[in-house]
Write an enzyme that holds these catalytic residues in place. Structure first.
Site, PDB file in Angstrom:
ATOM      1  N   SER A 193       1.064  -1.144   0.098  1.00 29.29           N
ATOM      2  CA  SER A 193       0.053  -0.132  -0.082  1.00 29.29           C
ATOM      3  C   SER A 193       0.895   1.169   0.080  1.00 29.29           C
ATOM      4  CB  SER A 193      -1.101   0.010   1.080  1.00 29.29           C
ATOM      5  OG  SER A 193      -1.914   0.795   1.160  1.00 29.29           O
ATOM      6  N   ASP A 223     -10.675  -4.596  -3.493  1.00 31.83           N
ATOM      7  CA  ASP A 223      -9.770  -3.610  -2.745  1.00 31.83           C
ATOM      8  C   ASP A 223     -10.745  -2.453  -2.427  1.00 31.83           C
ATOM      9  OD1 ASP A 223      -8.298  -1.730  -1.395  1.00 31.83           O
ATOM     10  OD2 ASP A 223      -6.241  -2.827  -2.205  1.00 31.83           O
ATOM     11  N   HIS A 230      -7.800  -5.286   0.766  1.00 30.85           N
ATOM     12  CA  HIS A 230      -6.553  -4.577   0.955  1.00 30.85           C
ATOM     13  C   HIS A 230      -5.432  -5.355   1.478  1.00 30.85           C
ATOM     14  CE1 HIS A 230      -4.399  -1.046   0.267  1.00 30.85           C
ATOM     15  NE2 HIS A 230      -4.128  -0.836   1.327  1.00 30.85           N
TER      16      HIS A 230
END
Length: 193
Positions: free
Chosen positions: A74, A139, A166
């Site tokens: 991320s 996600d 995610h």
């Protein structure tokens, strides 16, 4: 963590610590493969700031080289890419980016400072022997299109999964075999003594 240079560095994202999500699992699995792995501790993970994150990453990684692999998640992906860009002479081995992005996310206006300066993908493509990108179609934090755009910009293969969200523990992801497989398939050989 050990002060010895690691073979693999794992860079967490927003709100994460070295004990979050699938990071401990990946570190243990890499250790079982005989690789020294370190999950980088980033300061104030719930209130991320680019400069302290860059400094922490630089302290942890030191002088990476072609036998160094890096996995990032991320916001850690964006942090890693800026770290590499600021060190054009650095060349690393395999880089696996999980749920990465490089375009502004309207949902997270507080992350705006992480997008400066703009990334130079022409330079970045030459700084890793292999980039691999992982995305989940469901996600809700980073839209699939944003991770697809990152893969395209890096000219990297994209592995799409289902039902991983995610890639957070709260999404039920406490192991990430795909990242391990991509590392195993793309690790540069260690030099012989």
């Amino acid at each position: 963590m050990s002060s010895l240079p690691a073979d693999v560095y794992i860079v967490p994202g927003y709100g994460a610590t070295p004990r979050s999500h699938w990071f401990p699992w990946l570190r243990r699995r890499l250790a079982a493969d005989g690789l020294q792995a370190q999950v980088v501790a980033l300061p104030a993970p719930t209130n991320p700031q680019p400069a302290p994150w860059q400094q922490a990453l630089a302290r942890a990684v030191g002088q990476p080289g072609p036998t160094t692999s890096i996995v990032a998640h991320s916001l850690g992906c964006l942090t890693l890419l800026h770290y590499l860009q600021s060190r054009p002479a650095v060349k690393v081995g395999a880089v696996v980016l999980v749920a990465g992005f490089y375009e502004v996310l309207d949902r997270y206006p507080n992350l705006q400072p992480f997008f400066e300066p703009a990334l130079d993908f022409g330079q970045l493509r030459g700084q890793a022997q292999a980039y691999r990108v992982i995305a989940s179609r469901d996600d809700t934090h980073v839209p699939l299109e944003r991770t697809q755009a990152l893969a395209q910009a890096l000219h990297a293969p994209l592995k799409e999964t289902n039902r991983c969200g995610h890639f957070l523990a709260e999404d039920g992801v406490s192991r990430l075999p795909l990242a391990l497989d991509l590392l195993r398939g793309n690790r540069p050989p260690k030099p012989t003594p």
